[in-house]
Scaffold this motif. Structure first.
Motif, PDB file in Angstrom:
ATOM      1  N   ALA A   1      -3.394   2.850  -1.912  1.00 40.80           N
ATOM      2  CA  ALA A   1      -3.740   1.499  -1.264  1.00 40.80           C
ATOM      3  C   ALA A   1      -2.732   0.520  -2.080  1.00 40.80           C
ATOM      4  N   MET A   2      -2.784   1.054  -3.727  1.00 42.39           N
ATOM      5  CA  MET A   2      -1.319   0.516  -4.101  1.00 42.39           C
ATOM      6  C   MET A   2       0.399  -0.202  -3.492  1.00 42.39           C
ATOM      7  N   GLY A   3      -0.391   0.808  -2.851  1.00 40.36           N
ATOM      8  CA  GLY A   3       1.380   0.759  -1.893  1.00 40.36           C
ATOM      9  C   GLY A   3       1.866  -0.278  -1.163  1.00 40.36           C
ATOM     10  N   SER A   4       0.555  -1.179  -0.558  1.00 39.00           N
ATOM     11  CA  SER A   4       0.129  -2.284   0.152  1.00 39.00           C
ATOM     12  C   SER A   4       0.676  -3.474  -0.309  1.00 39.00           C
ATOM     13  N   LEU A   5       0.646  -3.331  -2.038  1.00 40.60           N
ATOM     14  CA  LEU A   5       0.905  -4.972  -2.805  1.00 40.60           C
ATOM     15  C   LEU A   5       2.104  -5.662  -2.828  1.00 40.60           C
ATOM     16  N   ASN A   6       3.083  -4.542  -2.277  1.00 42.62           N
ATOM     17  CA  ASN A   6       3.704  -4.830  -2.228  1.00 42.62           C
ATOM     18  C   ASN A   6       4.160  -6.001  -1.439  1.00 42.62           C
ATOM     19  N   GLY A   7       4.744  -7.792  -2.049  1.00 44.43           N
ATOM     20  CA  GLY A   7       4.529  -8.335  -1.553  1.00 44.43           C
ATOM     21  C   GLY A   7       3.115  -9.219  -1.966  1.00 44.43           C
ATOM     22  N   TYR A   8       2.192  -8.978  -2.167  1.00 38.52           N
ATOM     23  CA  TYR A   8       0.917  -9.572  -2.262  1.00 38.52           C
ATOM     24  C   TYR A   8       1.061 -10.812  -3.552  1.00 38.52           C
ATOM     25  N   MET A   9       0.669 -11.929  -3.182  1.00 37.43           N
ATOM     26  CA  MET A   9       0.924 -12.870  -3.729  1.00 37.43           C
ATOM     27  C   MET A   9      -1.554 -13.150  -4.409  1.00 37.43           C
ATOM     28  N   LEU A  10      -1.659 -12.465  -5.818  1.00 31.87           N
ATOM     29  CA  LEU A  10      -2.750 -12.619  -6.144  1.00 31.87           C
ATOM     30  C   LEU A  10      -2.868 -14.511  -6.494  1.00 31.87           C
ATOM     31  N   PHE A  11      -4.498 -15.682  -5.983  1.00 28.16           N
ATOM     32  CA  PHE A  11      -3.692 -16.961  -6.867  1.00 28.16           C
ATOM     33  C   PHE A  11      -2.963 -17.818  -5.822  1.00 28.16           C
ATOM     34  N   ASP A  12      -2.090 -16.840  -5.037  1.00 24.36           N
ATOM     35  CA  ASP A  12      -0.534 -17.762  -4.607  1.00 24.36           C
ATOM     36  C   ASP A  12       0.188 -17.925  -5.926  1.00 24.36           C
ATOM     37  N   SER A  13       0.093 -16.901  -6.823  1.00 23.97           N
ATOM     38  CA  SER A  13       0.505 -17.270  -7.822  1.00 23.97           C
ATOM     39  C   SER A  13       1.098 -15.965  -8.804  1.00 23.97           C
ATOM     40  N   ILE A  14       0.742 -15.065  -8.635  1.00 24.77           N
ATOM     41  CA  ILE A  14       0.858 -14.303  -9.099  1.00 24.77           C
ATOM     42  C   ILE A  14       1.351 -12.896  -8.557  1.00 24.77           C
ATOM     43  N   ASP A  15       2.477 -12.634  -8.262  1.00 29.20           N
ATOM     44  CA  ASP A  15       3.158 -11.506  -7.934  1.00 29.20           C
ATOM     45  C   ASP A  15       2.896 -10.103  -8.497  1.00 29.20           C
ATOM     46  N   LEU A  16       2.437  -9.379  -7.514  1.00 24.62           N
ATOM     47  CA  LEU A  16       1.459  -8.101  -7.482  1.00 24.62           C
ATOM     48  C   LEU A  16       2.636  -7.109  -7.656  1.00 24.62           C
ATOM     49  N   THR A  17       3.913  -7.382  -6.563  1.00 24.48           N
ATOM     50  CA  THR A  17       4.284  -6.593  -6.055  1.00 24.48           C
ATOM     51  C   THR A  17       4.914  -4.661  -7.266  1.00 24.48           C
ATOM     52  N   VAL A  18       4.784  -5.547  -8.265  1.00 25.70           N
ATOM     53  CA  VAL A  18       5.167  -4.558  -9.415  1.00 25.70           C
ATOM     54  C   VAL A  18       4.399  -3.439  -9.621  1.00 25.70           C
ATOM     55  N   LEU A  19       3.025  -3.483  -9.139  1.00 29.25           N
ATOM     56  CA  LEU A  19       1.689  -2.562  -9.006  1.00 29.25           C
ATOM     57  C   LEU A  19       2.157  -1.414  -7.784  1.00 29.25           C
ATOM     58  N   SER A  20       3.049  -1.779  -7.145  1.00 24.11           N
ATOM     59  CA  SER A  20       2.991  -1.232  -5.490  1.00 24.11           C
ATOM     60  C   SER A  20       4.180  -0.136  -5.852  1.00 24.11           C
ATOM     61  N   GLU A  21       4.702  -0.179  -7.164  1.00 28.76           N
ATOM     62  CA  GLU A  21       5.635   0.882  -7.186  1.00 28.76           C
ATOM     63  C   GLU A  21       6.213   1.836  -8.651  1.00 28.76           C
ATOM     64  N   GLY A  22       6.492   2.581  -8.343  1.00 29.13           N
ATOM     65  CA  GLY A  22       7.134   3.064  -9.749  1.00 29.13           C
ATOM     66  C   GLY A  22       5.417   3.317 -10.863  1.00 29.13           C
ATOM     67  N   TRP A  23       6.056   3.626 -12.335  1.00 32.72           N
ATOM     68  CA  TRP A  23       5.417   4.113 -13.324  1.00 32.72           C
ATOM     69  C   TRP A  23       4.413   3.277 -12.947  1.00 32.72           C
ATOM     70  N   PRO A  24       4.609   2.240 -13.012  1.00 35.48           N
ATOM     71  CA  PRO A  24       2.919   1.129 -12.953  1.00 35.48           C
ATOM     72  C   PRO A  24       1.461   1.693 -12.298  1.00 35.48           C
ATOM     73  N   ARG A  25       2.105   1.637 -10.763  1.00 32.91           N
ATOM     74  CA  ARG A  25       1.241   2.415  -9.913  1.00 32.91           C
ATOM     75  C   ARG A  25       1.327   3.697  -9.970  1.00 32.91           C
ATOM     76  N   ILE A  26       1.387   4.938 -10.803  1.00 25.49           N
ATOM     77  CA  ILE A  26       0.925   5.627 -11.164  1.00 25.49           C
ATOM     78  C   ILE A  26       0.268   5.861 -12.431  1.00 25.49           C
ATOM     79  N   ILE A  27       0.375   4.594 -13.203  1.00 35.12           N
ATOM     80  CA  ILE A  27      -0.300   4.160 -14.481  1.00 35.12           C
ATOM     81  C   ILE A  27      -1.873   3.693 -14.195  1.00 35.12           C
ATOM     82  N   VAL A  28      -2.009   3.027 -13.034  1.00 36.91           N
ATOM     83  CA  VAL A  28      -3.193   1.778 -12.661  1.00 36.91           C
ATOM     84  C   VAL A  28      -3.947   3.185 -11.488  1.00 36.91           C
ATOM     85  N   ALA A  29      -3.350   4.122 -11.047  1.00 40.20           N
ATOM     86  CA  ALA A  29      -4.397   4.977 -10.634  1.00 40.20           C
ATOM     87  C   ALA A  29      -4.784   5.801 -11.233  1.00 40.20           C
TER      88      ALA A  29
END
Length: 196
Positions: free
Chosen positions: A107-135
């Motif tokens: 599911a976190m793969g879909s965060l690529n380019g997603y903006m939370l509250f139109d100001s926080i880019d969540l792309t960093v959570l959609s790839e690499g170690w952050p994605r693995i750590i959150v999961a």
């Protein structure tokens, strides 16, 4: 007796029949366990007990309120004991937590380019170690909660499936059903009448 009479008789005596068959299965499982817990007879009885336990649980839920409380309790406890027996050694918590980790990771793969509250880019959570750590953290959290629940269920399951207790439970279900078939109420009624 024709088919409609048999159906009416079964409908009219359903709690007694459920208790009788469930009690016999519990007693047979205890006997075959003591004889040889590796035998095909024991494993077949355990499978039959599991399937009938599911039926008992469904009947207890759908007929709750129309059956006496004592009968519903006997059916519920016997159903739980029969259902949980094959799964006493299965670790559902680890299976469920792994499944949650996988779903969160995907599911976190879909965060690529997603903006939370139109100001926080969540792309960093959609790839690499952050994605693995959150999961992994989500899976660990689910594991902690489900492991506690699993251990609690297993504790009661092992207690009810300790073969002497399972045998007594089976005998109690059979006696309860026979008392009901003969119109003598319940074991609870019998015990109450003896103490007065």
């Amino acid at each position: 007796m024709d088919t409609s009479e048999i159906t009416l008789w079964i409908d009219g005596n359903l709690p007694e029949l459920v208790l009788l068959v469930g009690g016999i299965l519990a007693l047979l499982i205890a006997v075959f366990y003591v004889k040889d817990k590796e035998s095909l007879k024991y494993k077949f009885m355990m499978l039959l007990g599991f399937l009938f336990g599911l039926l008992m649980a469904v009947e207890a839920i759908t007929n709750y309120g129309s059956w006496r409380l004592a009968t519903s309790l006997f059916v519920a406890v016997a159903a739980f004991a029969l259902i949980i027996r094959p799964f006493c050694e299965v670790h559902f918590a680890i299976i469920l937590s792994f499944f949650v980790m996988l779903v969160i990771y995907l599911a976190m793969g879909s965060l690529n380019g997603y903006m939370l509250f139109d100001s926080i880019d969540l792309t960093v959570l959609s790839e690499g170690w952050p994605r693995i750590i959150v999961a992994f953290i989500a899976g660990a959290f689910v594991y902690m909660i489900t492991n506690f629940a699993e251990e609690l269920v297993k504790m009661f399951g092992k207690l009810l499936n300790f073969w002497p207790i399972l045998a007594v439970l089976g005998i109690a279900c059979i006696v309860e059903s026979l008392l009901m078939f003969t119109g003598n109420g319940s074991i609870i009624d019998y015990i109450s009448s003896m103490t007065q």
